[in-house]
Enzyme design. Structure first.
Site, PDB file in Angstrom:
ATOM      1  N   GLU A  37     -27.253  23.031  -3.217  1.00 53.80           N
ATOM      2  CA  GLU A  37     -26.172  22.295  -2.565  1.00 53.80           C
ATOM      3  C   GLU A  37     -25.896  22.802  -1.149  1.00 53.80           C
ATOM      4  O   GLU A  37     -25.565  22.021  -0.265  1.00 53.80           O
ATOM      5  CB  GLU A  37     -24.897  22.362  -3.407  1.00 53.80           C
ATOM      6  N   TYR A 120     -16.808  19.182  -1.520  1.00 57.95           N
ATOM      7  CA  TYR A 120     -18.003  18.521  -2.066  1.00 57.95           C
ATOM      8  C   TYR A 120     -18.830  19.486  -2.917  1.00 57.95           C
ATOM      9  O   TYR A 120     -19.151  19.213  -4.083  1.00 57.95           O
ATOM     10  CB  TYR A 120     -18.906  17.925  -0.960  1.00 57.95           C
ATOM     11  N   ASP A 138     -19.451  12.749  -1.049  1.00 60.52           N
ATOM     12  CA  ASP A 138     -20.344  13.027   0.079  1.00 60.52           C
ATOM     13  C   ASP A 138     -20.577  11.735   0.852  1.00 60.52           C
ATOM     14  O   ASP A 138     -19.924  10.719   0.596  1.00 60.52           O
ATOM     15  CB  ASP A 138     -21.658  13.619  -0.423  1.00 60.52           C
TER      16      ASP A 138
END
Length: 358
Positions: A37, A120, A138
């Site tokens: 991520e 996020y 996102d």
DNA sequence: AATGCGGGGGT
DNA sequence: ACCCCAGCATT
């Protein structure tokens, strides 16, 4: 809780039509999910893919990453951009290893408290690794929700972020948040694309407000305008006795934590004749015996907010001049272990771009 | 609330 | 040229 029509259709599409392989898909190790991520922040899957595999291969566990040398980690991140992500990655890996005994935090609040992890990324880790009901928001989610629900609130406003986050959590499939979050992002990336969305085969067509109103290609709305500026960076590649002068960028500026050569920044273009180079060395470094090797052609690099232009002036000197604060002499054979910005690597990797030889 | 941070890829 | 990308930290 009752599922919305949107959620049902999205989850059905995910079951029958979603085929988007990624190396971290189905991963449950929070360390690997976290790493993926961070790499994917403002970065397309295609671009981050190889970096993820190299990081996992070099650092299989958070302890391995925490124990690594800074330079080795930055070298692995080299070319990916947004280098503070790498700095924060190291900070958090060491925090988890030392302060948390290597146990990755398992609540949203603790996850979002990690350096480099925002709303996020925390929602992604919480849902993928721990099956917690937090909706990711996102770029894909902004676009899908704006179009399907016909929302024209600017996504880069505080009001917009709140509104979209609230809606995202409302339509989240709380029974399987990880699968849902993966589904909506895959849907945004492959069907509800920024350009040329696949509306003609979209399973949500009949309920998509944007499609009904013909506003798909106008959504989502952004209100902020990007400002750009130009900079000229003249790099002096100074060699002395098999060593080269380098500097680690620390200022509040681009390329933080990467290395560069001795730099002169100017507000406008400058010419570098042999005489001008010699004069500059005399004035700046009190060095009079300079062997000018080459002056590169003008090089350019387009960043998001800046256009970088400049040249590389390669010289050799016989004696190391006065001590230069924040600069260090590195063996030429070790230069390749340091991470440089693309602007500099373009020069280092392309011998033909050396320009005029002297 | 506004600003700035990279590099790749698409139109 | 301009926009977007599995955003975030700082001021």
């Amino acid at each position: 809780m009752q599922q919305s029509a949107f959620t049902k259709k999205l989850m059905h599409w995910n079951e029958v039509d979603n085929n988007r392989p990624m190396p971290w898909k189905g991963e449950t190790d929070p360390y690997k999910i976290w790493l993926s991520e961070i790499i994917l922040q403002q970065t397309q899957v295609k671009q981050g893919w190889g970096y993820y595999e190299r990081f996992i291969s070099n650092f299989p566990t958070v302890q391995d990453l925490a124990a690594a040398k800074d330079e080795a980690v930055f070298k692995l991140w080299e070319g990916l951009g947004y280098y503070n992500r790498c700095k924060n990655l190291l900070t958090s890996a060491r925090f988890i290893t030392k302060e948390l005994n290597g146990k990755f935090p398992n609540t949203y609040d603790d996850i979002v408290g990690l350096k480099g992890v925002g709303p996020y990324t925390a929602a992604a880790i919480a849902s993928f690794a721990f099956n917690l009901p937090y909706a990711v928001v996102d770029g894909n989610v902004f676009r899908v929700l704006a179009r399907v629900f016909g929302i024209d609130t600017a996504i880069d406003s505080t009001k917009g972020k709140q509104q979209f986050t609230k809606l995202a959590n409302k339509v989240l499939d709380t029974n399987q948040p990880g699968i849902y979050n993966q589904a909506i992002m895959d849907f945004g990336a492959t069907m509800c694309k920024p350009f040329a969305p696949q509306c003609h085969i979209c399973p949500l067509q009949s309920t998509c407000v944007g499609y009904q109103k013909g506003s798909v290609n106008l959504l989502p709305i952004k209100e902020k305008v990007l400002t750009k500026k130009s900079r000229w960076l003249y790099y002096f590649v100074i060699e002395c006795g098999g060593k080269t002068l380098v500097h680690k960028r620390t200022a509040n500026d681009i390329w933080q934590s990467l290395y560069e050569f001795y730099v002169l920044e100017a507000n406008e273009q400058q010419d570098w004749t042999k005489t001008q180079v010699q004069q500059w060395f005399q004035q700046q470094l009190n060095v009079s015996d300079v062997a000018l090797i080459s002056v590169s052609p003008l090089q350019k690099q387009q960043l998001t907010h800046q256009l970088i232009k400049g040249q590389f002036i390669s010289v050799k000197i016989d004696a190391i001049p006065k001590t230069l604060a924040h600069y260090e002499w590195v063996n030429n054979s070790d230069i390749h272990t340091l991470a440089f910005p693309k602007f500099i690597n373009q020069y280092l990797e392309t011998p033909t771009a050396q320009g005029q030889l002297f």
